[in-house]
Design a protein around this motif. Structure first.
Motif, PDB file in Angstrom:
ATOM      1  N   MET A   1     -16.005   9.209  -1.547  1.00 34.17           N
ATOM      2  CA  MET A   1     -15.016   8.149  -1.767  1.00 34.17           C
ATOM      3  C   MET A   1     -14.544   8.070  -3.220  1.00 34.17           C
ATOM      4  SD  MET A   1     -14.055   6.614   0.960  1.00 34.17           S
ATOM      5  CE  MET A   1     -13.885   8.311   1.396  1.00 34.17           C
TER       6      MET A   1
ATOM      7  N   PHE B   1       0.585   6.097  -0.948  1.00 34.70           N
ATOM      8  CA  PHE B   1       0.530   7.180   0.044  1.00 34.70           C
ATOM      9  C   PHE B   1       1.742   8.102   0.018  1.00 34.70           C
ATOM     10  CE2 PHE B   1      -2.393   3.941   1.611  1.00 34.70           C
ATOM     11  CZ  PHE B   1      -3.519   4.726   1.858  1.00 34.70           C
TER      12      PHE B   1
ATOM     13  N   MET C   1     -17.611  -0.517  -0.129  1.00 36.66           N
ATOM     14  CA  MET C   1     -16.980   0.720  -0.610  1.00 36.66           C
ATOM     15  C   MET C   1     -15.910   0.433  -1.659  1.00 36.66           C
ATOM     16  SD  MET C   1     -16.526   3.163   2.626  1.00 36.66           S
ATOM     17  CE  MET C   1     -17.874   3.584   3.676  1.00 36.66           C
TER      18      MET C   1
ATOM     19  N   THR D   1       0.807  -1.233   0.000  1.00 36.34           N
ATOM     20  CA  THR D   1       0.000   0.000   0.000  1.00 36.34           C
ATOM     21  C   THR D   1       0.842   1.286   0.000  1.00 36.34           C
ATOM     22  OG1 THR D   1      -0.135  -0.301   2.403  1.00 36.34           O
ATOM     23  CG2 THR D   1      -2.081  -0.920   1.130  1.00 36.34           C
TER      24      THR D   1
ATOM     25  N   LEU E   1     -10.833   9.994   8.074  1.00 32.95           N
ATOM     26  CA  LEU E   1     -11.159   8.583   8.275  1.00 32.95           C
ATOM     27  C   LEU E   1     -11.746   8.346   9.672  1.00 32.95           C
ATOM     28  CD1 LEU E   1     -11.009   6.043   6.567  1.00 32.95           C
ATOM     29  CD2 LEU E   1      -8.748   5.587   7.522  1.00 32.95           C
TER      30      LEU E   1
ATOM     31  N   GLY F   1     -15.288  14.972   4.852  1.00 32.04           N
ATOM     32  CA  GLY F   1     -14.344  14.734   3.753  1.00 32.04           C
ATOM     33  C   GLY F   1     -15.037  14.659   2.403  1.00 32.04           C
ATOM     34  N   ARG F   2     -14.230  14.371   1.402  1.00 32.39           N
ATOM     35  CA  ARG F   2     -14.753  14.274   0.042  1.00 32.39           C
ATOM     36  C   ARG F   2     -15.393  12.901  -0.192  1.00 32.39           C
ATOM     37  NH1 ARG F   2      -9.850  15.226  -3.578  1.00 32.39           N
ATOM     38  NH2 ARG F   2      -8.828  14.126  -1.872  1.00 32.39           N
TER      39      ARG F   2
ATOM     40  N   PHE G   1      -6.677  -2.962  -1.833  1.00 27.52           N
ATOM     41  CA  PHE G   1      -7.812  -2.793  -0.927  1.00 27.52           C
ATOM     42  C   PHE G   1      -7.739  -3.822   0.212  1.00 27.52           C
ATOM     43  CE2 PHE G   1     -12.176  -3.515   0.479  1.00 27.52           C
ATOM     44  CZ  PHE G   1     -12.670  -2.227   0.607  1.00 27.52           C
TER      45      PHE G   1
ATOM     46  N   LEU H   1     -17.458  -1.494   5.319  1.00 26.19           N
ATOM     47  CA  LEU H   1     -16.414  -0.998   4.411  1.00 26.19           C
ATOM     48  C   LEU H   1     -16.367  -1.796   3.110  1.00 26.19           C
ATOM     49  CD1 LEU H   1     -13.457  -0.369   6.899  1.00 26.19           C
ATOM     50  CD2 LEU H   1     -14.998   1.322   5.893  1.00 26.19           C
TER      51      LEU H   1
ATOM     52  N   ARG I   1      -4.533  14.785   6.968  1.00 28.07           N
ATOM     53  CA  ARG I   1      -5.923  15.038   6.561  1.00 28.07           C
ATOM     54  C   ARG I   1      -6.696  13.726   6.417  1.00 28.07           C
ATOM     55  NH1 ARG I   1      -9.503  18.355   3.257  1.00 28.07           N
ATOM     56  NH2 ARG I   1     -10.929  16.857   2.317  1.00 28.07           N
ATOM     57  N   ILE I   2      -6.065  12.727   5.768  1.00 30.70           N
ATOM     58  CA  ILE I   2      -6.782  11.457   5.555  1.00 30.70           C
ATOM     59  C   ILE I   2      -7.167  10.861   6.918  1.00 30.70           C
ATOM     60  CG2 ILE I   2      -6.699   9.121   4.583  1.00 30.70           C
ATOM     61  CD1 ILE I   2      -4.539  10.040   2.669  1.00 30.70           C
TER      62      ILE I   2
ATOM     63  N   PRO J   1      -1.758  13.479   1.655  1.00 30.43           N
ATOM     64  CA  PRO J   1      -1.874  14.281   2.884  1.00 30.43           C
ATOM     65  C   PRO J   1      -2.335  13.407   4.062  1.00 30.43           C
ATOM     66  CG  PRO J   1      -3.792  14.625   1.482  1.00 30.43           C
ATOM     67  CD  PRO J   1      -2.929  13.632   0.774  1.00 30.43           C
TER      68      PRO J   1
ATOM     69  N   VAL K   1     -13.744   2.916  -4.485  1.00 32.48           N
ATOM     70  CA  VAL K   1     -12.309   3.273  -4.432  1.00 32.48           C
ATOM     71  C   VAL K   1     -11.494   2.588  -5.532  1.00 32.48           C
ATOM     72  CG1 VAL K   1     -12.405   3.656  -1.941  1.00 32.48           C
ATOM     73  CG2 VAL K   1     -11.532   1.491  -2.785  1.00 32.48           C
TER      74      VAL K   1
END
Ligand code: HEM
Length: 146
Positions: free
Chosen positions: A93, A62, A138, A58, A74, A90-91, A107, A135, A69-70, A66, A142
């Protein structure tokens, strides 16, 4: 006599309604409490991000992200999913993840790191599963590819 009975019945109905709403409230945030409320979620998300930013599966995603912020967003999002007293600011997904080439392997890796963080922070297994079940769908938002 009649008036007293009606008054008693009304009082009993009020008490019952109050008790029902109290127990509904206690029930509602039970899951949130099993995660240790806000402080618990902050610890879990901190631990999760300590992993996802070094996990080779992962970390590349990253590199320029940011992280502060994440993590804040989260925590808010998990809190909402667990019926806690939060608002997600937040924004959406899909918007935050589009173009990142996230696939099933990335994921699943992030979910594994979350599971390890929940274990470390003593979240009961059935409570972990409740969050994971929320989750899982989702992924649709994503992912960029299967
Ligand atoms: C159900 C799974 C996931 C959830 C709930 C989630 C949640 C979030 C949230 C709340 C944000 C911040 C949104 C904002 O800035 O307003 C975010 C951003 C981000 N997420 Fe995820 N995420 C998930 C899966 C993933 C996966 C699998 C990856 C990559 C392995 C990933 C990588 C990122 C990155 C790089 C950003 C920052 C985007 C930017 O602003 O530059 N996420 N995510």
């Amino acid at each position: 006599m009649m008036t007293m009975t009606i008054r008693h019945a009304a009082l009993a109905a009020c008490l019952l309604a109050a008790l029902t709403s109290m127990s509904a409230r206690a029930q509602d945030d039970a899951l949130y409490r099993q995660f240790g409320e806000k402080e618990g979620l902050v610890r879990i998300v901190d631990d999760m991000y300590a992993s996802v930013t070094v996990d080779p599966r992962t970390a590349p995603y990253f590199e320029n992200a940011p992280i502060g912020r994440i993590k804040t967003k989260l925590v808010e999002q998990f809190c909402v999913l667990l019926d806690g007293p939060c608002v997600y600011t937040g924004r959406p997904m899909r918007r935050s993840h589009e173009g990142q080439n996230i696939d099933r392997a990335a994921f699943n890796a992030l979910v594994e790191d979350l599971q390890a963080a929940m274990d470390k922070n003593g979240v009961p297994f059935h409570a972990q599963n409740k969050l994971l079940a929320k989750l899982a769908p989702m992924y649709r938002d994503v992912q960029d590819r299967e």
